[in-house]
Design a protein around this motif. Structure first.
Motif, PDB file in Angstrom:
ATOM      1  N   PRO A 267      28.692  76.338  17.513  1.00  0.00           N
ATOM      2  CA  PRO A 267      28.876  75.481  18.693  1.00  0.00           C
ATOM      3  C   PRO A 267      28.022  74.213  18.654  1.00  0.00           C
ATOM      4  O   PRO A 267      28.467  73.140  19.071  1.00  0.00           O
ATOM      5  CB  PRO A 267      28.473  76.390  19.858  1.00  0.00           C
ATOM      6  N   GLU A 268      26.805  74.347  18.127  1.00  0.00           N
ATOM      7  CA  GLU A 268      25.925  73.178  18.034  1.00  0.00           C
ATOM      8  C   GLU A 268      26.472  72.175  17.032  1.00  0.00           C
ATOM      9  O   GLU A 268      26.544  70.962  17.303  1.00  0.00           O
ATOM     10  CB  GLU A 268      24.518  73.615  17.631  1.00  0.00           C
ATOM     11  N   SER A 269      26.890  72.645  15.850  1.00  0.00           N
ATOM     12  CA  SER A 269      27.331  71.723  14.809  1.00  0.00           C
ATOM     13  C   SER A 269      28.682  71.102  15.121  1.00  0.00           C
ATOM     14  O   SER A 269      28.940  69.952  14.750  1.00  0.00           O
ATOM     15  CB  SER A 269      27.382  72.440  13.456  1.00  0.00           C
ATOM     16  N   VAL A 270      29.555  71.829  15.811  1.00  0.00           N
ATOM     17  CA  VAL A 270      30.901  71.322  16.108  1.00  0.00           C
ATOM     18  C   VAL A 270      30.915  70.461  17.370  1.00  0.00           C
ATOM     19  O   VAL A 270      31.449  69.352  17.382  1.00  0.00           O
ATOM     20  CB  VAL A 270      31.901  72.483  16.245  1.00  0.00           C
ATOM     21  N   TYR A 271      30.337  70.982  18.449  1.00  0.00           N
ATOM     22  CA  TYR A 271      30.453  70.321  19.755  1.00  0.00           C
ATOM     23  C   TYR A 271      29.175  69.621  20.208  1.00  0.00           C
ATOM     24  O   TYR A 271      29.197  68.892  21.202  1.00  0.00           O
ATOM     25  CB  TYR A 271      30.826  71.348  20.834  1.00  0.00           C
ATOM     26  N   GLY A 272      28.060  69.902  19.518  1.00  0.00           N
ATOM     27  CA  GLY A 272      26.796  69.349  19.981  1.00  0.00           C
ATOM     28  C   GLY A 272      26.282  70.018  21.235  1.00  0.00           C
ATOM     29  O   GLY A 272      25.532  69.406  22.003  1.00  0.00           O
ATOM     30  N   ILE A 273      26.671  71.277  21.463  1.00  0.00           N
ATOM     31  CA  ILE A 273      26.225  71.996  22.648  1.00  0.00           C
ATOM     32  C   ILE A 273      25.173  73.034  22.248  1.00  0.00           C
ATOM     33  O   ILE A 273      25.229  73.601  21.166  1.00  0.00           O
ATOM     34  CB  ILE A 273      27.387  72.658  23.407  1.00  0.00           C
ATOM     35  N   ASP A 274      24.226  73.252  23.140  1.00  0.00           N
ATOM     36  CA  ASP A 274      23.128  74.189  22.882  1.00  0.00           C
ATOM     37  C   ASP A 274      23.297  75.380  23.799  1.00  0.00           C
ATOM     38  O   ASP A 274      22.980  75.317  24.989  1.00  0.00           O
ATOM     39  CB  ASP A 274      21.791  73.496  23.134  1.00  0.00           C
ATOM     40  N   THR A 275      23.806  76.478  23.248  1.00  0.00           N
ATOM     41  CA  THR A 275      24.097  77.647  24.076  1.00  0.00           C
ATOM     42  C   THR A 275      22.827  78.430  24.428  1.00  0.00           C
ATOM     43  O   THR A 275      22.867  79.282  25.319  1.00  0.00           O
ATOM     44  CB  THR A 275      25.093  78.585  23.374  1.00  0.00           C
ATOM     45  N   GLU A 276      21.718  78.140  23.756  1.00  0.00           N
ATOM     46  CA  GLU A 276      20.460  78.801  24.103  1.00  0.00           C
ATOM     47  C   GLU A 276      19.739  78.040  25.215  1.00  0.00           C
ATOM     48  O   GLU A 276      19.306  78.631  26.215  1.00  0.00           O
ATOM     49  CB  GLU A 276      19.566  78.932  22.870  1.00  0.00           C
ATOM     50  N   ALA A 277      19.627  76.737  25.058  1.00  0.00           N
ATOM     51  CA  ALA A 277      18.912  75.936  26.052  1.00  0.00           C
ATOM     52  C   ALA A 277      19.625  75.936  27.402  1.00  0.00           C
ATOM     53  O   ALA A 277      18.986  75.727  28.443  1.00  0.00           O
ATOM     54  CB  ALA A 277      18.733  74.505  25.553  1.00  0.00           C
ATOM     55  N   THR A 278      20.935  76.145  27.411  1.00  0.00           N
ATOM     56  CA  THR A 278      21.700  76.114  28.653  1.00  0.00           C
ATOM     57  C   THR A 278      21.775  77.464  29.349  1.00  0.00           C
ATOM     58  O   THR A 278      22.423  77.581  30.385  1.00  0.00           O
ATOM     59  CB  THR A 278      23.128  75.609  28.383  1.00  0.00           C
ATOM     60  N   LEU A 279      21.123  78.486  28.818  1.00  0.00           N
ATOM     61  CA  LEU A 279      21.048  79.750  29.518  1.00  0.00           C
ATOM     62  C   LEU A 279      20.080  79.634  30.686  1.00  0.00           C
ATOM     63  O   LEU A 279      19.014  79.049  30.566  1.00  0.00           O
ATOM     64  CB  LEU A 279      20.568  80.873  28.582  1.00  0.00           C
ATOM     65  N   ALA A 280      20.451  80.215  31.823  1.00  0.00           N
ATOM     66  CA  ALA A 280      19.572  80.216  32.987  1.00  0.00           C
ATOM     67  C   ALA A 280      18.315  81.023  32.663  1.00  0.00           C
ATOM     68  O   ALA A 280      18.365  82.024  31.962  1.00  0.00           O
ATOM     69  CB  ALA A 280      20.283  80.830  34.197  1.00  0.00           C
TER      70      ALA A 280
END
Length: 281
Positions: A267-280
């Protein structure tokens, strides 16, 4: 962090306020899901019969509203993927009587409007593709022109591109078009993929045999359900619980590295999204 001990992203599903909508998101979250990429439903499912690009805007706006509501429910968040379903070309040509060229141009205009949202940071990817069923050579060529246009617009906007295509394990032709358009091929994603794919990144349907192949191959991949949120087809294509269940299964099988690849690194390499940092917290 959920009891699964990892972010859990469904890379491709649909939501519909007139069907299960946010209830489906709640089911996903209860099962351990944390993040979603929500793809706008095909325009005709939402009652749109476009005559120009602006006629796609209500479809995109509805998706943005659902994404906002979904983010309020999730431990992580949701992001929108906006574009034009490739099967629209058949409706425009066969049902409405447009020429293939006019249908192509209308679909490109819809992608142009979707690209406006991407350029403003309101979408992380565009959506395009070509029919997964038999069509005439003219429709096939026009559909490929739409993909090339989508590659250009995604490259200009600096976002990824999700593709709906025929069943295949080779999209090196699309990878070439992406490179020519300035879009890195790894930022092109084939949705509804099996466990192997050459040319672009695969979003693997959550069948165990596909996931086993993806783990064995070891290349970047994503996981999805293609949940369609249609009251006439409940649970189709796969239900909202499926990705969290498959993540649990992969971890039980000892594939923690593959889970991290699919739900954090890709997800980070494709979309530039950080699924860890965006966790509550």
């Amino acid at each position: 962090m959920t009891d699964l001990g990892t972010p859990v992203l469904d890379n491709h599903l649909h939501l519909d306020a007139e069907n299960r909508g946010i209830e489906a998101v709640e089911e996903f979250a209860r099962s351990g899901g944390t993040h979603l990429l929500v793809v706008n439903k095909p325009s005709w499912h939402l009652g749109a019969e476009p005559d120009d690009g602006e006629d796609f805007r209500p479809v995109f706006e509805e998706t943005l509203g659902l994404v906002s509501q979904a983010s309020d429910v999730l431990e992580g968040c949701a992001w929108p993927v906006l574009g034009v379903h490739p099967a629209l070309i058949s409706q425009l040509v066969d049902d409405r009587g447009l020429s293939v060229e006019d249908a192509r141009d209308l679909m490109c205009a819809g992608i142009d409007v979707a690209a406006e949202y991407a350029e403003d940071g309101r979408a992380v990817a565009l959506k395009s593709g070509r029919p997964h069923y038999d069509v005439s050579d003219a429709v096939w060529d026009a559909s490929n022109d739409v993909i090339r246009h989508a590659c250009e617009r995604a490259g200009d906007a600096g976002v990824a591109l999700q593709l709906h295509t025929e069943a295949t394990e080779d999209l090196t032709d699309v990878a070439t078009w992406a490179e020519e358009a300035g879009l890195p091929p790894e930022r092109v994603v084939k949705h509804y993929a099996s466990g192997e794919l050459a040319g672009v990144t695969k979003s693997v349907m959550c069948r165990k045999e596909y996931l086993e192949t993806a783990v064995e191959v070891g290349e970047p991949f994503l996981m999805e359900t293609d949940f369609v949120d249609d009251a006439d087809r409940p649970g189709a294509v796969m239900g909202p619980k499926t990705v969290p269940r498959r993540v649990r299964w992969l971890r039980e099988e000892g594939h923690d590295d593959a889970v991290r690849l699919a739900h954090v690194e890709t997800p980070e390499s494709v979309y530039g999204i950080d699924t860890e940092a965006t966790l509550a917290e």
